[in-house]
Design a protein around this motif. Structure first.
Motif, PDB file in Angstrom:
ATOM      1  N   VAL A 131      59.798 -42.479 -73.220  1.00  8.75           N
ATOM      2  CA  VAL A 131      58.513 -42.633 -73.905  1.00  8.75           C
ATOM      3  C   VAL A 131      58.217 -44.083 -74.265  1.00  8.75           C
ATOM      4  CG1 VAL A 131      58.462 -40.264 -74.774  1.00  8.75           C
ATOM      5  CG2 VAL A 131      59.558 -42.053 -76.148  1.00  8.75           C
ATOM      6  N   GLY A 132      59.177 -44.959 -74.056  1.00  5.77           N
ATOM      7  CA  GLY A 132      58.937 -46.361 -74.356  1.00  5.77           C
ATOM      8  C   GLY A 132      59.931 -47.277 -73.675  1.00  5.77           C
ATOM      9  N   VAL A 133      59.481 -48.478 -73.379  1.00  6.90           N
ATOM     10  CA  VAL A 133      60.343 -49.540 -72.847  1.00  6.90           C
ATOM     11  C   VAL A 133      60.111 -50.742 -73.742  1.00  6.90           C
ATOM     12  CG1 VAL A 133      60.858 -51.039 -70.886  1.00  6.90           C
ATOM     13  CG2 VAL A 133      60.206 -48.657 -70.479  1.00  6.90           C
ATOM     14  N   ALA A 134      61.169 -51.225 -74.386  1.00  5.90           N
ATOM     15  CA  ALA A 134      61.046 -52.354 -75.314  1.00  5.90           C
ATOM     16  C   ALA A 134      61.344 -53.682 -74.641  1.00  5.90           C
ATOM     17  CB  ALA A 134      61.986 -52.156 -76.505  1.00  5.90           C
TER      18      ALA A 134
ATOM     19  N   LYS B  46      60.044 -48.349 -63.136  1.00  6.56           N
ATOM     20  CA  LYS B  46      61.074 -47.394 -62.714  1.00  6.56           C
ATOM     21  C   LYS B  46      61.101 -46.128 -63.567  1.00  6.56           C
ATOM     22  CE  LYS B  46      64.409 -50.812 -61.077  1.00  6.56           C
ATOM     23  NZ  LYS B  46      64.391 -50.475 -59.660  1.00  6.56           N
ATOM     24  N   VAL B  47      61.080 -46.288 -64.912  1.00  3.26           N
ATOM     25  CA  VAL B  47      61.432 -45.136 -65.749  1.00  3.26           C
ATOM     26  C   VAL B  47      60.378 -44.656 -66.741  1.00  3.26           C
ATOM     27  CG1 VAL B  47      63.900 -45.624 -65.589  1.00  3.26           C
ATOM     28  CG2 VAL B  47      62.595 -46.541 -67.518  1.00  3.26           C
ATOM     29  N   LEU B  48      59.366 -45.462 -67.075  1.00  4.85           N
ATOM     30  CA  LEU B  48      58.417 -45.048 -68.107  1.00  4.85           C
ATOM     31  C   LEU B  48      57.702 -43.759 -67.701  1.00  4.85           C
ATOM     32  CD1 LEU B  48      57.301 -45.773 -70.880  1.00  4.85           C
ATOM     33  CD2 LEU B  48      55.521 -47.096 -69.734  1.00  4.85           C
TER      34      LEU B  48
ATOM     35  N   LYS C  34      72.232 -54.240 -86.025  1.00  5.58           N
ATOM     36  CA  LYS C  34      72.247 -55.154 -87.177  1.00  5.58           C
ATOM     37  C   LYS C  34      70.857 -55.277 -87.795  1.00  5.58           C
ATOM     38  CE  LYS C  34      75.954 -58.116 -85.494  1.00  5.58           C
ATOM     39  NZ  LYS C  34      76.274 -59.441 -84.991  1.00  5.58           N
ATOM     40  N   SER C  35      69.840 -55.351 -86.955  1.00  7.25           N
ATOM     41  CA  SER C  35      68.492 -55.582 -87.454  1.00  7.25           C
ATOM     42  C   SER C  35      67.833 -54.314 -87.994  1.00  7.25           C
ATOM     43  CB  SER C  35      67.625 -56.185 -86.350  1.00  7.25           C
ATOM     44  OG  SER C  35      67.598 -55.327 -85.236  1.00  7.25           O
ATOM     45  N   GLU C  36      68.175 -53.172 -87.440  1.00  8.38           N
ATOM     46  CA  GLU C  36      67.617 -51.918 -87.917  1.00  8.38           C
ATOM     47  C   GLU C  36      68.785 -51.051 -88.381  1.00  8.38           C
ATOM     48  OE1 GLU C  36      65.895 -50.437 -84.336  1.00  8.38           O
ATOM     49  OE2 GLU C  36      65.255 -52.442 -83.843  1.00  8.38           O
ATOM     50  N   SER C  37      68.507 -50.137 -89.273  1.00  6.35           N
ATOM     51  CA  SER C  37      69.596 -49.256 -89.695  1.00  6.35           C
ATOM     52  C   SER C  37      69.577 -47.990 -88.835  1.00  6.35           C
ATOM     53  CB  SER C  37      69.467 -48.920 -91.178  1.00  6.35           C
ATOM     54  OG  SER C  37      68.210 -48.313 -91.402  1.00  6.35           O
ATOM     55  N   ALA C  38      69.670 -48.177 -87.537  1.00  7.66           N
ATOM     56  CA  ALA C  38      69.669 -47.059 -86.599  1.00  7.66           C
ATOM     57  C   ALA C  38      70.769 -47.268 -85.567  1.00  7.66           C
ATOM     58  CB  ALA C  38      68.319 -46.966 -85.897  1.00  7.66           C
ATOM     59  N   GLN C  39      71.235 -46.160 -85.027  1.00 12.19           N
ATOM     60  CA  GLN C  39      72.234 -46.255 -83.964  1.00 12.19           C
ATOM     61  C   GLN C  39      71.535 -46.419 -82.629  1.00 12.19           C
ATOM     62  OE1 GLN C  39      75.068 -43.070 -83.948  1.00 12.19           O
ATOM     63  NE2 GLN C  39      76.321 -44.125 -85.449  1.00 12.19           N
ATOM     64  N   ILE C  40      72.142 -47.194 -81.764  1.00  9.19           N
ATOM     65  CA  ILE C  40      71.640 -47.391 -80.408  1.00  9.19           C
ATOM     66  C   ILE C  40      72.670 -46.824 -79.452  1.00  9.19           C
ATOM     67  CG2 ILE C  40      70.984 -49.086 -78.658  1.00  9.19           C
ATOM     68  CD1 ILE C  40      70.128 -50.920 -80.936  1.00  9.19           C
ATOM     69  N   ALA C  41      72.212 -46.011 -78.524  1.00  7.28           N
ATOM     70  CA  ALA C  41      73.103 -45.439 -77.518  1.00  7.28           C
ATOM     71  C   ALA C  41      73.180 -46.400 -76.338  1.00  7.28           C
ATOM     72  CB  ALA C  41      72.577 -44.079 -77.061  1.00  7.28           C
ATOM     73  N   PHE C  42      74.395 -46.784 -75.965  1.00 11.77           N
ATOM     74  CA  PHE C  42      74.611 -47.559 -74.742  1.00 11.77           C
ATOM     75  C   PHE C  42      74.890 -46.539 -73.656  1.00 11.77           C
ATOM     76  CE2 PHE C  42      75.020 -50.790 -77.837  1.00 11.77           C
ATOM     77  CZ  PHE C  42      74.837 -52.004 -77.206  1.00 11.77           C
ATOM     78  N   ALA C  43      74.037 -46.506 -72.627  1.00  5.99           N
ATOM     79  CA  ALA C  43      74.115 -45.406 -71.671  1.00  5.99           C
ATOM     80  C   ALA C  43      73.775 -45.844 -70.257  1.00  5.99           C
ATOM     81  CB  ALA C  43      73.154 -44.297 -72.105  1.00  5.99           C
ATOM     82  N   VAL C  44      74.285 -45.066 -69.319  1.00  3.74           N
ATOM     83  CA  VAL C  44      73.888 -45.206 -67.923  1.00  3.74           C
ATOM     84  C   VAL C  44      72.711 -44.259 -67.735  1.00  3.74           C
ATOM     85  CG1 VAL C  44      74.570 -44.964 -65.514  1.00  3.74           C
ATOM     86  CG2 VAL C  44      76.241 -45.738 -67.207  1.00  3.74           C
ATOM     87  N   VAL C  45      71.606 -44.778 -67.218  1.00  2.13           N
ATOM     88  CA  VAL C  45      70.382 -44.001 -67.046  1.00  2.13           C
ATOM     89  C   VAL C  45      70.226 -43.657 -65.567  1.00  2.13           C
ATOM     90  CG1 VAL C  45      67.871 -44.018 -67.323  1.00  2.13           C
ATOM     91  CG2 VAL C  45      69.322 -45.120 -69.037  1.00  2.13           C
TER      92      VAL C  45
END
Length: 193
Positions: free
Chosen positions: A40-43, A96-98, A113-124
């Motif tokens: 749903v998004g690409v940052a 490719k993915v949006l 560090k900048s947000e208090s959220a977890q980021i998943a490191f993943a193979v897409v």
């Protein structure tokens, strides 16, 4: 009597380990969580948001480090310049993915560090294609040596080396600076009315 005590002790031992929370058990190096969802998004050229059953999950492409994109804060006026080819990497990943249904193999999660959220490191994966390796192969990113596992290290570095030798994408530059060495100067822009 001794046999009965041994059986009870063994059963208690097994129940103890079965009762432990999943996070307390050491993760197998070959165990990965897999989910499917809609992008749903690409940052940036290595960051997407995947909606899986109504939950939006921030995902960073595992083993890939794309050039940093310029950032502007509309409220404070500060501006952080980006790197060459950052917009190209962003556009390539978006194309490719949006709005595509993807499979995500989560390798690890880290607290931002900048947000208090977890980021998943993943193979897409999209239709069986490894998007992470495609981004490397097309020259839109570096292999992120700091996060790659021993098993993935050779494949990712070889893919980067091939893109570099063929001068694809950001490798058309003489000596591109990897994002982990990029230290932009934050500037304050005057607000425009």
């Amino acid at each position: 009597m001794r046999i009965a005590c041994s059986i009870i002790a063994l059963c208690s031992y097994c129940l103890f380990f079965l009762a432990l929370p999943v996070q307390a058990q050491p993760a197998s190096p070959h165990h990965v969580s897999v989910l499917e969802g809609l992008v749903v998004g690409v940052a940036e050229g290595d960051r997407i948001t995947v909606n899986s059953f109504g939950t939006e999950i921030p995902v960073r492409l595992y083993g890939v480090a794309a050039p940093q994109i310029a950032k502007v804060d509309k409220f404070t006026g500060w501006y952080k310049p980006g790197q060459p080819y950052a917009e190209d990497a962003f556009r390539a990943l978006s194309i490719k993915v949006l709005h595509q249904q993807v499979k995500v193999e989560i390798r690890t999660t880290l607290l931002s560090k900048s947000e208090s959220a977890q980021i998943a490191f993943a193979v897409v994966y999209l239709d069986g294609r490894n998007i992470n390796l495609e981004m490397l192969n097309e020259g839109w990113a570096w292999a992120d040596r700091m996060i790659l596992s021993r098993n993935d290290h050779p494949r990712y570095l070889t893919t980067e080396r091939i893109a570099r030798s063929k001068k694809r994408g950001l490798w058309a530059q003489e000596n591109p600076q990897p994002p982990w060495n990029f230290k932009p100067q934050i500037k304050i822009r005057a607000k425009q009315n």
